[in-house]
Design a protein around this motif. Structure first.
Motif, PDB file in Angstrom:
ATOM      1  N   LEU A 143     -51.089   9.894 -33.180  1.00  0.00           N
ATOM      2  CA  LEU A 143     -49.672   9.635 -33.411  1.00  0.00           C
ATOM      3  C   LEU A 143     -49.071  10.594 -34.442  1.00  0.00           C
ATOM      4  CD1 LEU A 143     -49.719   5.728 -33.404  1.00  0.00           C
ATOM      5  CD2 LEU A 143     -48.572   7.218 -31.754  1.00  0.00           C
ATOM      6  N   LEU A 144     -49.914  11.242 -35.232  1.00  0.00           N
ATOM      7  CA  LEU A 144     -49.463  12.252 -36.189  1.00  0.00           C
ATOM      8  C   LEU A 144     -50.401  13.452 -36.126  1.00  0.00           C
ATOM      9  CD1 LEU A 144     -48.317  10.644 -39.585  1.00  0.00           C
ATOM     10  CD2 LEU A 144     -47.029  12.187 -38.120  1.00  0.00           C
ATOM     11  N   PRO A 145     -49.871  14.657 -36.069  1.00  0.00           N
ATOM     12  CA  PRO A 145     -50.727  15.849 -36.085  1.00  0.00           C
ATOM     13  C   PRO A 145     -51.337  16.043 -37.476  1.00  0.00           C
ATOM     14  CG  PRO A 145     -48.537  16.338 -35.207  1.00  0.00           C
ATOM     15  CD  PRO A 145     -48.461  14.995 -35.850  1.00  0.00           C
ATOM     16  N   SER A 346     -41.229  16.079 -45.052  1.00  0.00           N
ATOM     17  CA  SER A 346     -41.158  17.166 -44.080  1.00  0.00           C
ATOM     18  C   SER A 346     -40.191  16.802 -42.954  1.00  0.00           C
ATOM     19  CB  SER A 346     -42.541  17.446 -43.496  1.00  0.00           C
ATOM     20  OG  SER A 346     -42.441  18.379 -42.434  1.00  0.00           O
ATOM     21  N   PRO A 347     -39.254  17.690 -42.617  1.00  0.00           N
ATOM     22  CA  PRO A 347     -38.332  17.379 -41.516  1.00  0.00           C
ATOM     23  C   PRO A 347     -39.056  17.174 -40.196  1.00  0.00           C
ATOM     24  CG  PRO A 347     -38.181  19.701 -42.117  1.00  0.00           C
ATOM     25  CD  PRO A 347     -39.010  19.031 -43.176  1.00  0.00           C
ATOM     26  N   ALA A 348     -40.231  17.788 -40.053  1.00  0.00           N
ATOM     27  CA  ALA A 348     -40.974  17.649 -38.802  1.00  0.00           C
ATOM     28  C   ALA A 348     -41.380  16.203 -38.544  1.00  0.00           C
ATOM     29  CB  ALA A 348     -42.209  18.546 -38.840  1.00  0.00           C
ATOM     30  N   LEU A 349     -41.571  15.430 -39.609  1.00  0.00           N
ATOM     31  CA  LEU A 349     -42.024  14.044 -39.444  1.00  0.00           C
ATOM     32  C   LEU A 349     -40.984  13.185 -38.721  1.00  0.00           C
ATOM     33  CD1 LEU A 349     -44.522  12.322 -40.332  1.00  0.00           C
ATOM     34  CD2 LEU A 349     -43.106  11.508 -42.220  1.00  0.00           C
ATOM     35  N   LEU A 350     -39.706  13.565 -38.832  1.00  0.00           N
ATOM     36  CA  LEU A 350     -38.647  12.762 -38.208  1.00  0.00           C
ATOM     37  C   LEU A 350     -38.863  12.599 -36.710  1.00  0.00           C
ATOM     38  CD1 LEU A 350     -35.481  14.179 -40.038  1.00  0.00           C
ATOM     39  CD2 LEU A 350     -36.548  11.946 -40.380  1.00  0.00           C
ATOM     40  N   GLY A 351     -39.398  13.625 -36.078  1.00  0.00           N
ATOM     41  CA  GLY A 351     -39.608  13.553 -34.639  1.00  0.00           C
ATOM     42  C   GLY A 351     -40.713  12.604 -34.230  1.00  0.00           C
ATOM     43  N   PHE A 352     -41.595  12.240 -35.147  1.00  0.00           N
ATOM     44  CA  PHE A 352     -42.725  11.366 -34.814  1.00  0.00           C
ATOM     45  C   PHE A 352     -42.482   9.913 -35.226  1.00  0.00           C
ATOM     46  CE2 PHE A 352     -44.358  15.638 -35.226  1.00  0.00           C
ATOM     47  CZ  PHE A 352     -45.213  15.764 -34.151  1.00  0.00           C
ATOM     48  N   LEU A 353     -41.440   9.647 -35.981  1.00  0.00           N
ATOM     49  CA  LEU A 353     -41.218   8.295 -36.496  1.00  0.00           C
ATOM     50  C   LEU A 353     -40.897   7.257 -35.429  1.00  0.00           C
ATOM     51  CD1 LEU A 353     -39.411   8.857 -39.931  1.00  0.00           C
ATOM     52  CD2 LEU A 353     -41.747   8.078 -39.507  1.00  0.00           C
ATOM     53  N   PRO A 354     -40.160   7.594 -34.361  1.00  0.00           N
ATOM     54  CA  PRO A 354     -39.923   6.549 -33.350  1.00  0.00           C
ATOM     55  C   PRO A 354     -41.212   5.964 -32.789  1.00  0.00           C
ATOM     56  CG  PRO A 354     -38.396   8.363 -33.037  1.00  0.00           C
ATOM     57  CD  PRO A 354     -39.372   8.803 -34.076  1.00  0.00           C
ATOM     58  N   THR A 372     -35.202  16.298 -33.480  1.00  0.00           N
ATOM     59  CA  THR A 372     -35.948  17.237 -34.322  1.00  0.00           C
ATOM     60  C   THR A 372     -37.212  17.657 -33.588  1.00  0.00           C
ATOM     61  OG1 THR A 372     -35.128  16.079 -36.287  1.00  0.00           O
ATOM     62  CG2 THR A 372     -36.970  17.582 -36.597  1.00  0.00           C
ATOM     63  N   TRP A 373     -37.499  18.961 -33.591  1.00  0.00           N
ATOM     64  CA  TRP A 373     -38.674  19.486 -32.903  1.00  0.00           C
ATOM     65  C   TRP A 373     -39.545  20.262 -33.881  1.00  0.00           C
ATOM     66  CZ3 TRP A 373     -33.663  19.936 -31.128  1.00  0.00           C
ATOM     67  CH2 TRP A 373     -33.343  19.240 -29.947  1.00  0.00           C
ATOM     68  N   TRP A 374     -40.808  19.858 -33.980  1.00  0.00           N
ATOM     69  CA  TRP A 374     -41.765  20.626 -34.788  1.00  0.00           C
ATOM     70  C   TRP A 374     -42.353  21.707 -33.893  1.00  0.00           C
ATOM     71  CZ3 TRP A 374     -47.524  19.820 -35.049  1.00  0.00           C
ATOM     72  CH2 TRP A 374     -48.103  20.682 -36.013  1.00  0.00           C
ATOM     73  N   CYS A 375     -42.202  22.952 -34.301  1.00  0.00           N
ATOM     74  CA  CYS A 375     -42.609  24.069 -33.457  1.00  0.00           C
ATOM     75  C   CYS A 375     -44.120  24.257 -33.397  1.00  0.00           C
ATOM     76  CB  CYS A 375     -41.936  25.357 -33.938  1.00  0.00           C
ATOM     77  SG  CYS A 375     -40.128  25.315 -33.733  1.00  0.00           S
ATOM     78  N   GLY A 376     -44.865  23.461 -34.138  1.00  0.00           N
ATOM     79  CA  GLY A 376     -46.319  23.518 -34.047  1.00  0.00           C
ATOM     80  C   GLY A 376     -46.846  22.939 -32.755  1.00  0.00           C
ATOM     81  N   GLU A 377     -46.027  22.185 -32.007  1.00  0.00           N
ATOM     82  CA  GLU A 377     -46.395  21.688 -30.678  1.00  0.00           C
ATOM     83  C   GLU A 377     -45.780  22.609 -29.627  1.00  0.00           C
ATOM     84  OE1 GLU A 377     -44.920  17.622 -30.795  1.00  0.00           O
ATOM     85  OE2 GLU A 377     -46.981  16.916 -30.983  1.00  0.00           O
ATOM     86  N   ASP A 378     -46.595  23.065 -28.726  1.00  0.00           N
ATOM     87  CA  ASP A 378     -46.132  24.048 -27.747  1.00  0.00           C
ATOM     88  C   ASP A 378     -44.943  23.533 -26.944  1.00  0.00           C
ATOM     89  OD1 ASP A 378     -48.109  25.716 -28.600  1.00  0.00           O
ATOM     90  OD2 ASP A 378     -49.513  25.215 -26.982  1.00  0.00           O
ATOM     91  N   ALA A 379     -45.039  22.301 -26.467  1.00  0.00           N
ATOM     92  CA  ALA A 379     -43.962  21.766 -25.627  1.00  0.00           C
ATOM     93  C   ALA A 379     -42.663  21.656 -26.413  1.00  0.00           C
ATOM     94  CB  ALA A 379     -44.369  20.396 -25.074  1.00  0.00           C
TER      95      ALA A 379
END
Length: 877
Positions: A143-145, A346-354, A372-379
């Protein structure tokens, strides 16, 4: 939209202030939600809450807004509310805090939705943090990278498996934006040391005073009970419970938000401390005070985690406390927030909170974040990069040796070439980049003054809302009913990347309207019944004591040098300029006190050269100049800002500013006129008299004040003894003009002539300036006061340590360093020399003893009370 009011009023028929406001207020920019009219259409009517606000302005209506704005700025300036954008060792004065005249008004239904969403989010964040420092099931389940947790420099491996049980996030801040559709979105979150809780209190105080009728009639929710709940929650969660000593840890007066730290500590009743005030012994945290070490049970920290402990984190940190993390791991001190929460920002965390909310709470988030999209994920990267023109490019991590960082960038402001370059950077270092959809911020009405056009006008400005969730019990939070609105500095700001106080932005109060009765609880002092009052001795930290000690010394030193400089200039241009003993004494005394370089010819040799040199030095960067003493006085006062009355602090700041401003008027001129210099010195003297009055009449007589007084009188003892010593050596006391000059420097001319008429006997001079213990400018009075204050300080310290730290005689040893006035005898001190023209050698010996005493006392006080190097610390429980 920004047309001056004067041209818009002409021919306008408006029966109410709200109708007039509607007529002259510009509409929000296209695509932005208009807080004033409740939508994106430009022809809508004012929403009911705003219409009522304007109608409650009173008979003067909008005509009075310029005056209210001027009053607001004056209040902010007089209250010393500052935000240090570039804090450069205190040499440049901080700029005043910026606050807009109109508040952001939120109706009860809107606030209820925000409140529910914020409470849900802080619950999720607290659970995420507990898992990351515990079993890390969220990582195991995908659920979290791991890169967003273990790869974040704010994740503290030192706290893995050792975080305290219960609430970890006692304060969390959320930045919200209202979109064009009227819905609120989360833009970012702050968990390390969120700022704003103090500034929004000052905003509330300032704005409610400008609109008292509207504030009362519109039933604006109060803030005090939420702050009180936070303090009580911290105490209950600490190892000592309700009797806990809670302190607020600040980086110090050079931090950009130091005003807020001091303000908040005073409002909440907490002890304001810096890292150097604290020490860890046997895994317990202690506060260094004048009475020894006092246990600290909780810290409300305003220091970023990486600086908390130089033993385990940043070794170069001077802001933290060695061993602090071990004391936390041992469960002996509560930190709010618990160390290690930075990865949650980290702003990247916002995309995983739902997904995290569904997993941890079984709920959907009711207050969404901007896509919000974390660019560490390819998709996510492949989906977001083509949308760059509609996004904000944000750094995933803060600056660190392992990650590059950068300022957030608006994709809409980039040309195609710039977007291509950013696309390449993202491909190369994808995990360090996060893209967030750009949202046109809602716009609130602001009052813009325009005196040149005959009046102000209402203009829309983009706004970002910061709200705070604070703990009120184990696993429980409440949302502060209000917040701090941050306003873009000009009409061009369209996105959240532009909302920054450091970029010239402003702030606004936030009025949350209550659906029913308003809570009138207060944390301000009340007239409680005597039987329920519990007096708690205010602790004086060793650092605060040292600042107060030097505040006293610099105040007295500035007064002495101002009086001496005035006497020199008056004498060089008066009837006594031919008196060689007077000129010799003034030259020697000016050199001795750093007002003139020893390389400059004496006043007797080159009177005008000496005069010009003295005037040039007054505002120089020399360590003993009047200007430098005023600046040092202000810096010492800044270190104890929370202990000073506002008028006292304002006078200290104004004294320095006024002095340098007046001298700056002469910049570039070949020489200064003594009459102009005298005017500047007279103004400085008036300010210093007011400062002395504040120290005498506006401060509690605790140990800190005693050290301030001791500092003043150590300085006075050394200055007066040295001046009289030089007057004897140069023969000034045997000359009529020199005799009067000595009286003037001791500020005792009127007293002397009232008691001794026109006599010029040295015995009479010594009687008044040395022996007389009723004259506050005599050595006898100063020495007697010093002995008494030092003895009292020793008694209080011994009592605070339970009377077991050291015998009373040892504790009073410092007072014995001051010559005993009971042994001073006029007949002994004024015996004539062999030729009948010199004072007794015993007088010269006594004056030297006074000079040595002042010098040695300073070192001894520092060792015993500030550095505690005279003996082992005692620990008071």
């Amino acid at each position: 939209m920004d047309e001056p009011r004067s041209s818009l009023f002409a021919g306008t028929v408006a029966e109410t202030p709200s109708a007039l406001a509607d007529a002259i207020a510009g509409s929000a920019a296209r695509g932005h939600f208009d807080e004033l009219r409740g939508g994106t259409a430009s022809d809508g009517a004012l929403v009911a809450e705003w219409a009522r606000f304007f109608d409650l302005l009173g008979e003067s209506g909008l005509d009075d807004l310029d005056r209210r704005m001027a009053n607001l700025r004056r209040q902010i300036r007089d209250n010393g509310v500052t935000y240090n954008v570039y804090a450069d060792e205190g040499s440049a004065p901080p700029r005043p805090w910026s606050v807009d005249l109109f508040p952001l008004i939120l109706d009860p239904a809107t606030w209820q939705r925000i409140c529910a969403g914020v409470l849900q989010r802080v619950h999720v964040l607290d659970r995420v943090m507990a898992d990351m420092y515990g079993e890390q099931r969220l990582l195991a389940s995908g659920l979290l990278p791991p890169a967003l947790v273990h790869g974040h420099p704010g994740f503290l491996r030192e706290m893995q498996g050792a975080q305290p049980k219960g609430t970890l996030l006692h304060i969390a801040a959320f930045d919200l934006a209202r979109g064009p559709d009227g819905h609120w979105w989360v833009v970012s979150q702050r968990t390390q040391a969120p700022s704003g809780l103090g500034y929004l209190l000052e905003n509330r105080l300032a704005i409610s005073r400008q609109f008292p009728e509207a504030f009362e009639s519109m039933q604006v929710q109060r803030l005090a009970s939420t702050y009180g709940a936070l303090v009580e929650s911290l105490k209950r969660s600490s190892p000592a419970g309700k009797d806990a000593l809670i302190a607020l840890l600040t980086p110090g007066p050079y931090n950009e938000t130091y005003f807020e730290h001091a303000y908040l500590a005073r409002y909440l009743g907490l002890t304001l401390v810096e890292g150097s005030d604290l020490t860890v012994r046997d895994d317990r945290l202690y506060l260094k005070t004048l009475q020894g070490l006092k246990p600290v049970h909780g810290l409300l920290k305003r220091v970023d985690d990486e600086f908390l402990d130089p033993l385990e984190l940043r070794a170069d940190s001077t802001l933290g406390v060695p061993g602090l993390l071990q004391a936390v791991r041992a469960g002996n001190v509560l930190l709010a927030n618990a160390p290690g929460s930075a990865f949650l920002e980290s702003p990247a965390l916002l995309g995983f909170l739902p997904a995290l909310a569904r997993h941890l709470l079984g709920e959907e988030l009711t207050l969404p974040a901007l896509p919000t999209w974390w660019c560490g994920e390819d998709a996510a990267r492949e989906n977001a990069v083509p949308r760059m023109a509609d996004c904000v490019i944000k750094p995933t991590y803060p600056p660190s040796p392992w990650h590059d960082s950068f300022e957030a960038v608006l994709g809409s402001e980039l040309a195609q070439r710039g977007r291509d370059e950013w696309s390449g950077r993202i491909q190369r270092r994808s995990i360090e980049h996060t893209l967030q959809e750009q949202l046109p911020l809602s716009q609130i009405p602001t009052w813009q003054q325009n005196p040149a056009a005959g009046g102000g006008h209402i203009a829309p400005r983009s706004v970002l809302l910061r709200v705070f969730a604070v703990s009120d019990g184990p696993g429980s939070w409440r949302v502060l009913p209000g917040g701090m609105a941050r306003v873009v500095g000009d009409a061009s700001g369209v996105g959240s990347a532009h909302v920054s106080m450091q970029r010239g932005g402003s702030s606004a109060d936030v009025w949350v309207l209550a659906p029913g009765e308003v809570d009138t609880a207060t944390l301000l002092p009340t007239h409680a019944m005597p039987e329920i009052i519990t007096r708690r001795t205010r602790l004086v930290t060793s650092r605060a004591a040292e600042h107060l000690f030097w505040l006293g010394r610099y105040t007295e030193r500035a007064e002495n040098n101002v009086r001496l400089a005035r006497l020199v200039l008056q004498s060089l241009n008066g009837d006594d300029q031919s008196s060689q003993p007077l000129l010799a004494w003034l030259s020697a005394t000016a050199v001795d006190n750093g007002l003139v370089s020893s390389k400059v010819p004496s006043a007797a040799q080159a009177r005008r050269v000496f005069e010009r040199s003295l005037i040039r030095t007054l505002a120089s960067d020399e360590g003993f100049s009047v200007g430098q003493n005023l600046r040092s006085q202000r810096l010492a006062a800044a270190g104890v800002r929370e202990r000073l009355a506002q008028e006292h602090w304002s006078t200290i700041v104004h004294a320095e500013e006024d002095f340098y401003r007046r001298f700056a008027a002469y910049e570039g001129e070949d020489s200064y006129l003594s009459v102009d210099a005298l005017r500047i010195l007279e103004s400085a003297s008036s300010h210093l008299a007011a400062i002395t009055g504040g120290q005498t009449d506006r401060m509690t007589r605790d140990d800190g004040w005693r050290l301030l007084s001791i500092g003043r009188h150590i300085e006075r003892l050394g200055f007066l003894a040295s001046a009289l010593q030089l007057a004897l050596e140069t023969g000034a006391v045997f000359d009529e003009a020199g005799f009067e000059g000595v009286l003037a420097l001791f500020d005792s001319t009127i007293t002397f002539h009232a008691q001794y008429q026109q006599t010029r006997e040295v015995a009479a001079l010594v009687d008044l300036l040395v022996i007389d213990r009723d004259n506050p400018r005599s050595l006898g009075w100063v020495a007697q006061l010093l002995r008494g204050r030092l003895a009292r300080l020793a008694e209080v310290r011994a009592a605070g340590e339970g009377g077991h730290a050291a015998p009373g005689a040892e504790r009073g040893a410092l007072s014995l360093m001051v010559p005993n006035t009971e042994l001073w005898d006029l007949s002994v001190l004024c015996g004539s020399g062999p030729d009948g023209s010199k004072a007794s050698p015993q007088l010269a010996l006594l004056l030297q003893q006074c000079c040595d005493s002042a010098y040695n006392l300073s070192d001894a006080i520092s060792a015993q009370y500030f550095t505690h190097s005279d003996a082992r610390h005692s620990i008071a429980t």
